[in-house]
Design an enzyme around this catalytic site. Structure first.
Site, mmCIF file in Angstrom:
data_model
loop_
_atom_site.group_PDB
_atom_site.id
_atom_site.type_symbol
_atom_site.label_atom_id
_atom_site.label_comp_id
_atom_site.label_asym_id
_atom_site.label_seq_id
_atom_site.Cartn_x
_atom_site.Cartn_y
_atom_site.Cartn_z
ATOM 1 N N CYS A 6 -11.325 4.340 -3.774
ATOM 2 C CA CYS A 6 -9.958 4.792 -4.075
ATOM 3 C C CYS A 6 -9.204 3.750 -4.901
ATOM 4 O O CYS A 6 -8.494 4.082 -5.833
ATOM 5 C CB CYS A 6 -9.145 5.010 -2.792
ATOM 6 S SG CYS A 6 -10.025 5.704 -1.411
ATOM 7 N N ASP A 7 -9.315 2.493 -4.529
ATOM 8 C CA ASP A 7 -8.394 1.483 -5.058
ATOM 9 C C ASP A 7 -9.032 0.434 -5.970
ATOM 10 O O ASP A 7 -8.315 -0.362 -6.583
ATOM 11 C CB ASP A 7 -7.702 0.761 -3.883
ATOM 12 C CG ASP A 7 -6.881 1.731 -3.036
ATOM 13 O OD1 ASP A 7 -6.351 2.695 -3.617
ATOM 14 O OD2 ASP A 7 -6.788 1.537 -1.815
ATOM 15 N N CYS A 58 -10.677 1.123 1.090
ATOM 16 C CA CYS A 58 -11.424 2.097 0.300
ATOM 17 C C CYS A 58 -11.573 1.624 -1.144
ATOM 18 O O CYS A 58 -10.651 1.779 -1.953
ATOM 19 C CB CYS A 58 -10.729 3.456 0.346
ATOM 20 S SG CYS A 58 -11.594 4.719 -0.604
#
Ligand code: NDP
Length: 307
Positions: free
Chosen positions: A137-138, A134
């Site tokens: 997200c990261d 992701c």
């Protein structure tokens, strides 16, 4: 046989949000946590984009908070997997862990989706230490660093362009000699100067040390091997919605996600509602899953009232 009003299947943000709302509505929900208690977020590191956490929070802690909040209002949260379910007539009958039978007036499906991984040992070893599925997200953790994305679809192109805006260089590892993504997405990739597309390349190994990922070993279809130094390795080779037990019972879209009446959580079976990634191939965010968990709980409450 145990009888419950509302059965919630899954324990990601959608599941727990449904549990918070339905328990506050005195519907005494029973939630089964499933194979991965806490869901996909427990496999990521820091979450910085969920509103309400100005300093960020780890995925595990956030899920623990959501769980506690559901318990506070009396939700019955249980370990266990729904191994079988019959949605052909009401009340619905579910089997937990192949043995315990439970009858439910309404069901909220929040079983999520799972990212596909390549299946390499080194990839599993560095998951959460540089290997991620992701970018939204990261990606932020790799600001000004070099990273690689695997895949040639819309997700891979979208994630590569997103990463290119924050990272120094992005390698897009594509196994074929073309991108499967839409023309517009392809153009965005080709017009971004710090993305290098490696067509006809496969990942042989993710390289790393005790601190995490340090590189990736790729091999071209011509058989040439090469090590590329990177710090983040992003998979974007698709997701599969977790719908095994519902196949043949709930209408699915062409990608296998549960179909809902647009703008609602209503599935093709009256009394069965779906929320979160299991019905959402597009956004796949914790906050959108939580929002749809709320929608499912309200739809469910109104439906039960009308019965
Ligand atoms: P896709 O299934 O479309 O693409 C997966 C990609 O990963 C393909 O390029 C595939 O390669 C590659 N791949 C699969 N397995 C492997 C493997 N083992 N090794 C290397 N590469 C592999 O998934 P997406 O997540 O990209 O998209 C899913 C759906 O969501 C699509 O319909 C897409 O259009 C849509 N979407 C739309 C967006 C938008 O419109 N903004 C954004 C994101 C997704 P190959 O081509 O060789 O099979």
């Amino acid at each position: 046989m145990e009888k419950v009003k509302v059965l919630i299947i899954g324990s990601g943000p959608a599941g727990f949000t449904s549990a918070i709302y339905t328990s506050r509505a005195n519907l005494s929900p029973v939630l089964y946590e499933g194979i991965e208690p806490g869901g996909q977020l427990t496999t990521t590191t820091e979450i910085e984009n969920f509103p309400g956490y100005p300093e960020g929070i780890t995925g595990t802690l956030m899920m623990e908070d959501l769980r506690k909040q559901a318990l506070r209002f009396g939700a019955d949260v249980r370990r266990g997997i729904i191994t079988d379910i019959d949605l052909s007539k009401r009340p619905f009958k579910a089997i937990v862990d192949h043995e315990h039978e439970i009858e439910a007036e309404a069901v909220i499906v929040c079983t999520g989706a799972s990212a596909k991984y390549l299946g390499l040992e080194s990839e599993a070893k560095y998951r959460g230490m540089g290997v991620s599925a992701c970018a939204t997200c990261d990606g932020f953790f790799y600001r000004k660093k070099d990273v690689a994305v695997v895949g040639g679809g819309d997700t891979a192109c979208e994630e590569a362009t997103y990463l290119a805006s924050i990272c120094r260089k992005v390698y897009l590892i594509v196994r074929k000699n073309y991108l499967r993504a839409s023309k517009a997405m392809q153009e965005r990739v080709f017009n971004t100067p710090n993305i290098e597309v490696l067509f006809e390349h496969n990942t042989k190994e993710v390289l790393g040390d005790e601190e995490g990922v340090t590189g990736v070993r790729v091999v071209s279809t011509a058989g040439e091997e090469r090590d590329i130094p990177i710090m983040g390795f992003f998979l974007a080779i698709g997701h599969h919605p977790n719908v095994e037990v519902f196949k043949g019972q709930l209408e699915l879209d062409e990608q296998g996600y549960i179909k809902v009446v647009p703008g609602t959580s209503k599935t093709s079976v009256e009394g069965v509602f779906a929320a979160g990634d299991v019905k959402d191939p597009h956004y796949r965010q914790a906050i959108t899953a939580a929002g749809s968990g709320c929608i499912a709980a309200l739809d469910c409450e109104r439906w039960l009232l009308a019965q």
